[in-house]
Structures are given as C-alpha cells and as structure tokens.
Design an enzyme around this catalytic site. Sequence first.
Site, PDB file in Angstrom:
ATOM      1  N   SER A  70     -20.909  19.878   2.149  1.00 19.58           N
ATOM      2  CA  SER A  70     -20.464  19.084   3.301  1.00 19.58           C
ATOM      3  C   SER A  70     -19.054  19.533   3.655  1.00 19.58           C
ATOM      4  O   SER A  70     -18.105  19.276   2.911  1.00 19.58           O
ATOM      5  CB  SER A  70     -20.430  17.595   2.969  1.00 19.58           C
ATOM      6  N   LEU A  71     -18.930  20.147   4.759  1.00 18.38           N
ATOM      7  CA  LEU A  71     -17.680  20.736   5.221  1.00 18.38           C
ATOM      8  C   LEU A  71     -16.503  19.747   5.137  1.00 18.38           C
ATOM      9  O   LEU A  71     -16.555  18.673   5.710  1.00 18.38           O
ATOM     10  CB  LEU A  71     -17.868  21.180   6.676  1.00 18.38           C
ATOM     11  N   ASP A  72     -15.462  20.144   4.448  1.00 19.21           N
ATOM     12  CA  ASP A  72     -14.227  19.350   4.376  1.00 19.21           C
ATOM     13  C   ASP A  72     -14.443  17.958   3.809  1.00 19.21           C
ATOM     14  O   ASP A  72     -13.634  17.066   4.045  1.00 19.21           O
ATOM     15  CB  ASP A  72     -13.572  19.223   5.759  1.00 19.21           C
ATOM     16  N   GLU A  73     -15.519  17.773   3.079  1.00 19.41           N
ATOM     17  CA  GLU A  73     -15.810  16.439   2.582  1.00 19.41           C
ATOM     18  C   GLU A  73     -15.814  16.392   1.060  1.00 19.41           C
ATOM     19  O   GLU A  73     -16.249  15.420   0.472  1.00 19.41           O
ATOM     20  CB  GLU A  73     -17.180  15.981   3.111  1.00 19.41           C
TER      21      GLU A  73
END
Lengths: 287, 287, 287, 287
Positions: A230-233
């Site tokens: 999950s991108l940037d998560e």
Amino acid sequence: MSIHQPAITLLISCPDRPGIVASVSQFIFEHGGNILESDQHSTNQEECRFFMRISFAEEGFRLAPGELVAGFQPIAEHFQMSWSVSYSRRRKRAGILVSKLDHCLTDLLWRWKSGELAMDLAFVLSNHPDLEPLAQMYGVPYHHLPVRKEQRQEDQRRMLDLIGGASVDFLILARYMQILEPFVVQSYPQRIINIHHSFLPAFVGANPYQRAFQRGVKLIGATAHYVTESLDEGPIIAQDVIHCNHRDTVEDLVRKGRDVERRVLAEAVRLHTEDRVLVYENKTIVF
Amino acid sequence: MSIHQPAITLLISCPDRPGIVASVSQFIFEHGGNILESDQHSTNQEECRFFMRISFAEEGFRLAPGELVAGFQPIAEHFQMSWSVSYSRRRKRAGILVSKLDHCLTDLLWRWKSGELAMDLAFVLSNHPDLEPLAQMYGVPYHHLPVRKEQRQEDQRRMLDLIGGASVDFLILARYMQILEPFVVQSYPQRIINIHHSFLPAFVGANPYQRAFQRGVKLIGATAHYVTESLDEGPIIAQDVIHCNHRDTVEDLVRKGRDVERRVLAEAVRLHTEDRVLVYENKTIVF
Amino acid sequence: MSIHQPAITLLISCPDRPGIVASVSQFIFEHGGNILESDQHSTNQEECRFFMRISFAEEGFRLAPGELVAGFQPIAEHFQMSWSVSYSRRRKRAGILVSKLDHCLTDLLWRWKSGELAMDLAFVLSNHPDLEPLAQMYGVPYHHLPVRKEQRQEDQRRMLDLIGGASVDFLILARYMQILEPFVVQSYPQRIINIHHSFLPAFVGANPYQRAFQRGVKLIGATAHYVTESLDEGPIIAQDVIHCNHRDTVEDLVRKGRDVERRVLAEAVRLHTEDRVLVYENKTIVF
Amino acid sequence: MSIHQPAITLLISCPDRPGIVASVSQFIFEHGGNILESDQHSTNQEECRFFMRISFAEEGFRLAPGELVAGFQPIAEHFQMSWSVSYSRRRKRAGILVSKLDHCLTDLLWRWKSGELAMDLAFVLSNHPDLEPLAQMYGVPYHHLPVRKEQRQEDQRRMLDLIGGASVDFLILARYMQILEPFVVQSYPQRIINIHHSFLPAFVGANPYQRAFQRGVKLIGATAHYVTESLDEGPIIAQDVIHCNHRDTVEDLVRKGRDVERRVLAEAVRLHTEDRVLVYENKTIVF
C-alpha cells in the site's frame, strides 16, 4: 546510544505472559553475557503483545552464533516468539535508490562516512545518471538503471537481480521517484525505508507543495516508513515537521521540505541499522 | 505511558555486572508478577553503573509489601543496590510552594484535577495571600506563611513543621521566590522540584529577561531540577525552549517564559510521580 | 522568502520619528520602484531606534546605482540614517574558513550548490589539508594555510592578505578552530559569521560536551553570531536546540551537536546573504 | 509584540501596484501619526495581491475616528482596497463556546486574566452545565444552552440571539462539540476561531486518536482556523505538533493533544485580538 563494544542484539515479539524477561535474561546471564541495553514494551490492548530489544556484550558471551540460535530456540518456542539476532560487528549492508534529487543522498553519504550510520554501503542505484559524481566522491559504486514505463516490470526485475547480487540487507529510497513493483517490495519485507513529505492536513495526490501553499499551512513535515504494497501506508519509523508561514513561496516550502526529509530519513536509517525498530501489524515499536 | 492497572515499581541503582536483570526478573516471575514496563541503563564510563526501573502488575503478585522487601533484600545486598519500591495505588502526596505568580500553579492544579498527575495534593503554601482563591476553587488547603528577612530561619522552620505535619512525599516549587534554608532542602533530598528560566547564553544574576532582551537572544528556555544546596545547580529533570525574536519585548519574553516554565515543570512533576527519575551524582536518568 | 526577480534592498537604522516610512516609500515610488517586501521595527526603549528593510523590484526603477545613492542621501541625512543598499543580482561573495571537521562545510557546499544560498563562493581556507577533496568536488578553490602558534600574527596576516585578494564580502567560520586576531576581526566588522555549541546551563571553557554529559542536560544547542573581539559574545543571528537524554553518550551529544550546528549556521548565512540582519549595539534585528 | 501605548491599526488587502506604501504612510505622517509597526506581503503568484498591517500611535494623530475613515477613503478607492481600522484602546469583545472539556477554557481564562489576551470576555456559553464554576471563578457570565438534535436549528437560533445581544466581535470555539448551522457561521465571517486535532497522515472521521494510535504515528498536532461552512476546512491561523511514541497509550495521545490544542488555540486568539490575521481566499497572512 552508540554501543562501542561489540554487542549481540535480540529482537523479540510474542504474546505477553509472565516469565519472558526472566527467561531471556537468565539465558544471557548463564552463558556469560553482560546486558548493555534492554527495552521492552507491552501493548495493553485487547490482545496483549510483548516486544523486547536486549543487547549484551559479545565479549565474555560463551556461545558461538550457531550455538546461540540452537540454545535460544526452546525459549523462543515456549513463548511463541518471532525473534532475530544480530551482531554489531557484522554491520548491515545497505543499497540506496535515488532519482535526481540529491539532498537525501548527500546527507546519507556524509553521515555514513562520518561514522554516524553503522552500515556498509553496497551501491547507489538510480534511474538517472546525474548523481554519479556524488557517489564517486564517497567511493560508492553507482549503477545507472533506467526504468522505462513500457517495460517497468522487466526493468525492475533487472534491478532486483542487481540488488540481489550485492547481498544487501536493506534498501533506502532516498527520494526514488519510481513506484516499486510488488515483487520488489515482497523481496525485502520491512527492509525498504522510504521518505515522503507530510502535511497537515494531508494533500494526497499531485503537487502537494503547491496545494499546501494555496491552503496556507503553517507546518510541513516528513514521514519515514517501511514500504509495503500500500503506497505510502507502511509502518511509520520517524516523523518531524518544520514551521512555515505566508512568506514562504512554494520554493521555500520545497527547500524546508528537503531539510526535514533528509533529517527524518537519516534518523530512520540510524534506527534500522541499530536494530531499534520492531514492526507489528502496521505499526512500529522504536526502542 | 500511563499504566492503568495497579502496578508495583522498583527503582534500582548499583554497580554494573552480569546477572542483575536475570535475578530481578526471576524474582518477580517466581512470585507471580507480570512485568509491564522495564527500562535499564548502564553507564559505560570509568565507573560502570547500572540503573533500572521495572514495573509489574500488582494483581497476581503473591508477596505483601513487607514480604517483598524481605524477599528482595538478599538480591539487593548481593548486587549492592540502592533501591526503592512504590505501589501505584498509593499515590505520592505533594505540597506546592508558591509566591505570587500563578501560571505554574494554575497549570498544575488543572492537570492534577484532570487526572494527568497521579498524585494527591496536600496543600498550597505561599508567603503571600494572593493565590488563595485559586487553591480554593480546586478544593486544596491554602496556607499563608510569610517569610520575613530578619527571621527567615524561624519562619522556614515553622514552614517545615507545617509541611511535615502534612506527610508529603515531595515538594513542588511553583515559582516560589524564597531561597530555602539548607535544613529544608536536607529534609527532602531529591524530593523538591524547582523550575527556573534558562537562557543561551546564561544570564546569571538579576534581571535575566532584561539582559536576554538586550542581548537579542533567539531562544528562551526553562529547566526543572531537584533542589540541592547549590542554588539552581541540582540534577536536571526536564528542559525545553521557545523561539523568540527582536519583536519580542521584555514583557513578551516573560510571557513566553511562563509558557515554557509551566510546561516543563508539569512534565518534571509527572515524571517524578510516576517514579521515572533516578538520580546519580548530579545527574538524572529519566525512564 | 526568495524573491526571484532582481531586487534592490535598503537596510536602514536611525532614531525613530514620524515620516521615515513615508519618505522612503515615496522616494522609491517616485522613481518607479515597486515594493516587494518591507519590514520595520522600532525599539520602545529609553532610546527609540527605528530599523527598516525594504526591497523593491529593480525592473522599472529608473535610478542607476550611483543616482540612487545621490538621490537618497538627503533623506538619509535628514533622518540621520545608517544605511546600505544591495542589488540581488550582485550576489554576495563569501569565503569559508574551516579546520578539520567537515559537517558544516559539507552542508554549506550542498546548500550553495543547490541554490539555497544566494552567494558566490570565493574559496575554502583551512589550517589543515584534510578537506581539500570535498571543496574540489564542488569546484571551489581550497587554500591550505597553517597557523602556527609561535607566529600566529604573521600567519593570520598572510591569511588576511589572501582573503583580501579574493574580494569577499563576508567570511563564514564553519568550525574554524583558531581564534582570529583582532586585526582580522576589525577588517570584516559584522561580516564574519561563527557557529558554536550552546548549552543550558552554559559550560564555558574546555570540554563542554563532556561537562554537559556529566551534568545530564536534556538539551544541546547551537548559536550563530557575528564575530566581535569579545570571543563568542557577538550579536546572535540564529539559535536552535535539540533534545537529548541519559542514553546519549558524549559521542551522541557531539553527533546531535553537529546536526544543530550545521542547521543554525546555514540559516544564519542565508539570512546574511539576503540582507535580513541589522546589528545595533550587541543585538540583531532579523527581518 | 505588545504595543503598550494606544495604537491605531490598519489592515489592508488590494491588488499590488507601486505607490501603496508611500500613499498609506504619507497619509499617516501628514496627520501626525508615528508608525509603530508595519508589515506587508505581496503574493508573486499569477494574480499579484498586496497585504499590509500598519500600526501607529494614537497619541499625536490628529484625526478622529470618523475623520480617519473619511480621509482614508479616497486612498482606499484609488487602490481598490479591502480595509479595516481598529483602535487598541477599544479591545475586541469575545464570546467563548465550550462543551464539557475544560482544557482550552482553563487556559484561555487564565491567559485572559493574566493580561496576555487583549480582549474583553462577554460570556462563556455551553451546551452543558459542567463548566459554570470555572467561568464563575474568573467572574465571567456562563450561559447553559443545550442543543437538542431534533431542534438544532431553533436552539442555535436562540444561541445566535444570545450572542448577538452580547455584542461580541468574535467567537472562540474552545472544544465546542456541536456543528454550527450555516446561519451562525455566516453571521461571523472570519470571526469564529476553532481548534481541532491534526495528524500526519490525516485521520478523517470518527475516533482519530484511536486510529492514530493503531497507525503508530510519531507526531500529533493541532490546527486553529477560522470556521467556514466547509467543516474544518477554513483558513489556518496556527498549527503545532508534539512528538509521541509507541509507549503512548490512546489516553496519552489525548493528553498530549490537549497540551498542543490549548497552546495553538491561545496563539490564534492572541493573533486575532491583535489584528494580525488577514484572510484572502482560503488562506491567512499572519503578521
């Protein structure tokens, strides 16, 4: 804290119950280990989970690495531990991925050379040729490996081969402006550190600095985290902010952003190299 | 961290050597204690000293207070420990000394009432009558006890009697503008917390704000420390600063100083009430 | 704020009285100047003093540099102004003095190259040969000029000749570990910027980090100031701090000190290059 | 900066063009005004906009309030200004809206009484009876005005009548947990100050502290802003953050949140009462 004598560090995560600290410290003691640092944390949530980082002097400890693993295994099984062991004399080996922006790379190279970051540096890899002289000045191999949109998968597979060949323990995305393919992320779980800007409120999507400027924010920040799919998560390792005001142009915000980004990324790398970060679910415990 | 279940906390200081953690945690474990928090620190200086704070659940622990002391004594002797034990259910009892300035007192009373500070409040004592209504609003007894220059010793002896009668564990000087006589300080060693302004560079002596203003400082700070017989030189518990600039008048500096003073004092009191501060020589270890 | 169009900046200091802003802004307006930034400050002290920084667009302004000086002179005399004018297109020319420590130099070079610091860099000068490769990577001339104890005066005179030959506007002491002779200081009044560590409380003299460690400080700081003949006592330009705790070894304090030093020094240099600092008596006004 | 002599302050916003400062300062000068503070800001964006705050001594200024308005009108029209004038001797009159949480109210009342906030306080209004004793201690009228879900419109209309009857200049939402109806917001445009928590990344919706805890954030913040009809999206006046870590429970995050909330709200109120905030589009200029 820097420990300057060779040390062995255990990172432990397990369900919480009485006797863990006693068992672990007794094990270390009876084999001649002198504890240098010990931190623990228990979540008092629905599900009680116990986390521990314990470092002891290598000098005087009577078990060889293989013996330590074998000897500790029964304790680990008894308490259902996820655990790992590391030796400070065997420094972690890092690879840095970068694009064109040099602020994080400059900072990391300087801190690495000055001895702040207890890691070996295998390479700097970039999808652009620009930062080769910088890497060269510090004597670090530089790989230029373009990532083409139409063949991103193949290019990242080549990249992964190259990284694998360098036997790195973890990767640092020092403003690497390409999204990593899932197969790259999965190859280094909780071992890829990324930095990105953070705003209050959040400006998700394109041109965040421009939009933060239009909104007149009084703070800009940066977040360093482990990369997940999950991108940037992913789990947050470190965060910080810097104050700004109406006089700051978009360019000033970008400049201030650079300052806080490089500081926060370096801090996250330092914590990782010293085995101070435990991940549980999507959260870190930073000892 | 607030521990919300009743806890027992050990504070330990002793020469460093292998086996301390193992012995202490084994002792707790074998009597049914579940460790909630544990911190330790070793100085790697000429003289190796070990410090530990370990909290465990009162529930399930099978020793009564007297039994705990008796049972732990052999371990303490073996390792030459200075040590103390506290029960979170037996909250520390504080007395506040104040003069005319109300910013620290207002803040402490509010935090105390809102449950941030796990202490009982025995009294507010002042050499002036001004702050009585404030103490009354929070239902805290207020003693007006003037200190006259010509009979400071007698007045402070009367004060000490009053304090002693209230059975307090520690004292908070919330901008108490009288120098305490040595016999007062000696009665509460490492148990009197003071707050004072701090500047970079330091302005020792009279009118520090005026002089900091004239020097054009860009920061003003506050230091909370334990009172020793050397004025303002005791072990530091907490410090912080606030930025300022040429626009700040002397009055603005005083205003900003109030903000940082009350924040730092409250933090020091919180750390003390939760048994997080160990003193060794003229230095604190804050867990 | 970065002004990206060519600008002319006036710095003014004079006794406060009505009509100053009106006269200055009228002068700019009637010659076609469009004001970009304007700041002023009045001291409300015994002696009222007025300070002003006013920037206006060079484009459209109809006076050549010589005409500006001639035209403004009557206003300056009328109000008894100390004043100066600078053109952003004529960047200030700096020389950096350094010894062996590279953290401030690395940071300044990177910021300079990345365009954060609107200055030209004439040279890096050191009493040691060590940092030459660093200067070379950024293409900046490096002068190795030892200062020998027994002939410090002569060596510094040679240094002053070299500096003079490079036509610099100001000097940056980026951890230059030699005391400058008074004749050097006097040659660049309010134009030599120094950085030094700062502690709360202050530890004047030798081994400050060791002593701060022994005292258990919770903050370490840095102060950038103009050099005067009173060592480390000149007007403060910028200050900041960083938090620390008992876990920090002396080496950690030094590491944290490096971080705050380089940040504060860079900030002071930026303010100076943008003509944002006015000095009056021993104090700065920073616009 | 506190100006202690009675002052007149002009706030100006208009399209940017040469001559504004000259005209305004000339107007003040020719009527005997001595400028105490002057700040200006120009946006260098597509659309150039000019903002100014200029304060001058009331003593010596020869125009009565009505004359000032009449005399300044031609200048205002010439430059198409939005502008306002305020007299420091006529303190702004505030009303505070609160629910049950007392941390912001306690802080505001104390700062107000101690003279930090140059405002008159008309009332404290709450949808709960709980905080009446607190308001009483400071001698401020307390209105208990419940807001019932099923008749929110009527209740808020009654509230608006009450507020209107008190002739307040602005409203402070000191943790008022009711959404204001549009007709309330429209009655006090850019004159209702609200405080809310802020996180990096943002946690929009219910239980933000719980979710920030689960995500393991390392910072929590607060934002003070003017209320617009878009909930929590109005122009930001002030922001700040506080560090946290894995040891902080949800309750600790709430406690730390209180600290930063009350500090940021008080700062925003101070800036507003001193006429330091200009709003343009959805952004503030804070002088």
